[in-house]
Each structure stands twice: as structure tokens, then as C-alpha cells.
Design an enzyme around this catalytic site. Structure first.
Site, PDB file in Angstrom:
ATOM      1  N   LYS A 128       0.848  -1.324   0.079  1.00  0.00           N
ATOM      2  CA  LYS A 128       0.181   0.091   0.182  1.00  0.00           C
ATOM      3  C   LYS A 128       0.828   1.198  -0.056  1.00  0.00           C
ATOM      4  CE  LYS A 128      -3.781  -2.253   2.484  1.00  0.00           C
ATOM      5  NZ  LYS A 128      -4.810  -1.947   3.885  1.00  0.00           N
ATOM      6  N   ASP A 144     -12.554   4.101  10.528  1.00  0.00           N
ATOM      7  CA  ASP A 144     -13.326   3.678   9.320  1.00  0.00           C
ATOM      8  C   ASP A 144     -13.904   2.283   9.248  1.00  0.00           C
ATOM      9  OD1 ASP A 144     -14.039   4.579   6.586  1.00  0.00           O
ATOM     10  OD2 ASP A 144     -12.309   4.103   5.639  1.00  0.00           O
TER      11      ASP A 144
END
Length: 262
Positions: A16, A111
Site C-alpha cells: 500500500k 473507518d
């Protein structure tokens, strides 16, 4: 997606790219190092992807994490339709101990949503993924307004004002549950006219009053009226005995730091 060619079994992993919040390269690198170490600690839990490495290359920051083979809950909902109350309760009982572990490390995920909860292939175990929005809790900073991060239709009211607390993660977990139970997007489950959630109106099959009360309390707008900790929700579900410390993973915190230069 990548393959670790140095691993005996050609282990698959995920790389990532991290977008630094600071424009100062030196400061961004320091913050990245701190956050990587925190992710390494969180990855000690078997239901959180392990951090395998991190590095800095061509002025970009990268994390290398364990690949989780399975479906996220958005995909499961799309393929299977609305969940039963039993399925949703099992999700809560499985993921709440993970959330307790995260909060014990003074971290707020910020989140949680169906996209960020995965069920391992061939298993009933759920994984909490994508900690890209997490924040480290500083007791001296809790009253101050910070950056608004998260997904708007799931986020708690205080999080939308930039003041997330541990109970903010419980709120979004509650929103995730009513989305799974109804198959309806969260924005459509809240009535602005009535000023409350009307998720029961969209249920294919009614839930028990006791389970409905647990979900209602998770969804309270006022943080003082909401559950404060994951342990409280487990106790309300009758599953407090499920809250156990995760098994230690040998070497899980020994994360390889690849050499990089600023």
C-alpha cells in the site's frame, strides 16, 4: 498484490502506498515510522493483517501487509442478500474482541464499514482491515478538533466534527450491522424528518427486542448514551466470556524495516 520471493512458500502480500499528511518530507518520514510501528503492534492480533515490512522509495511511503484471502462484507451482502440476526450477532461477537484489542492500544480505527471487514476464505473468522485512517489517542488532545477522516454515511456525529472517541468505532459498527440486516444504504436508514434511525422499517425479518436494543444503543447520537467500550457490548450480548486476549504470534512484532533515504 505482490509475492515475497524470499519467502519459502512465495507468500502473497499487499503493498500500500501511504499519502503523508505532512508536506515536510523529514516530518512525514518520522510520522510514517511511528505509524508503522503501531501497525506492527496491532498486527500481533490474528484478526488484523500483519505488517511485514515498510519502506521509502522515490519519495513515496509504502507498507507491506499480509494478504487476506476472502470476501469483504460488502461483497458478501451483494452475493447473499441481507443477513439474519444470528449472522449479525455472530459478527459482533467475533469482531468486538478485535476492537477491544485495538482500543487497548489507544488506537481508534475511524473507518469501520463493510468494505473493511473481511471473512477469511473457508473460515468463520472476520478480519478488521485497512487501518489507513487510524489515529493514536492522546488524552491531552481528545477535546481538540482534528481532521475529519472516515466514511460519511457510517461516521459518528462527533467524528464528523473531528472529535472521534473509542465509542465512535462502536457507532460505525452499529451502522454496519443495520446495513447488513437490511441491505439498505445507511443514508436511507435515517429519517431526518423523525430525527432518528428507522432501520426496523426495512428489515426483511424482525429481530428480537433485546438484540434491537443493543443495536439502538450502538447508534445513539449522544456519546454518553452509547456503549463506551467493546466489552460493554459483549456483556449486553451475553458474550463477555468471548473477550479473551489473542494468542501470541511469535515474531509478529519483529517487522523488517527496509533501508531508505530521505
Amino acid at each position: 498484490m505482490a509475492v515475497d520471493q524470499d519467502h519459502p512458500h512465495q507468500q502473497r502480500c499487499v503493498i500500500k502506498q501511504v499519502l503523508p499528511q505532512s508536506g515536510n518530507r523529514q516530518k512525514a518520514a518520522e510520522l510514517f515510522e511511528q505509524e508503522a510501528q503501531q501497525l506492527a503492534s496491532l498486527g500481533a492480533h490474528p484478526q488484523i493483517p500483519a505488517l511485514l515490512s515498510y519502506f521509502y522509495q522515490d519519495q513515496h511511503l509504502y507498507l507491506v501487509q499480509e494478504f487476506v484471502d476472502g470476501q469483504n462484507l460488502s461483497e458478501a451482502l451483494a452475493s447473499q442478500g441481507p443477513w439474519s440476526a444470528d449472522q449479525t450477532r455472530q459478527l459482533l461477537e467475533n469482531i468486538l474482541p478485535v476492537l477491544a484489542f485495538v482500543h487497548d492500544h489507544q488506537v481508534i480505527h475511524r473507518d469501520i464499514k463493510p468494505d473493511n471487514i473481511m471473512r477469511r476464505a473457508g473460515s468463520h473468522t472476520y478480519m478488521l482491515v485497512d487501518f489507513g485512517a487510524f489515529c493514536q489517542v492522546d488524552p491531552h488532545q481528545l477535546a481538540k478538533t482534528g481532521t475529519v477522516i472516515g466514511t460519511a454515511d457510517y461516521a459518528a456525529p462527533e467524528q464528523l466534527r473531528g472529535k472521534p472517541v473509542y465509542a465512535s468505532d462502536l457507532y460505525v459498527l452499529g451502522v454496519t450491522c443495520i446495513h447488513l440486516l437490511t441491505g439498505v444504504q445507511p443514508f436511507d436508514l435515517y429519517s431526518s424528518l423523525k430525527g432518528k434511525w428507522v432501520w426496523r422499517d426495512f428489515l426483511p425479518i424482525p429481530v428480537s427486542p433485546s438484540f434491537g436494543q443493543v443495536l439502538d444503543r450502538l447508534l445513539m447520537a449522544a456519546t454518553e448514551q452509547r456503549y463506551q467500550r467493546a466489552q460493554e457490548v459483549l456483556q449486553a450480548l451475553g458474550g463477555d466470556s468471548a473477550l479473551q486476549k489473542p494468542p501470541t504470534q511469535i515474531g509478529s512484532n519483529q517487522v523488517e524495516k527496509w533501508e531508505w533515504a530521505i
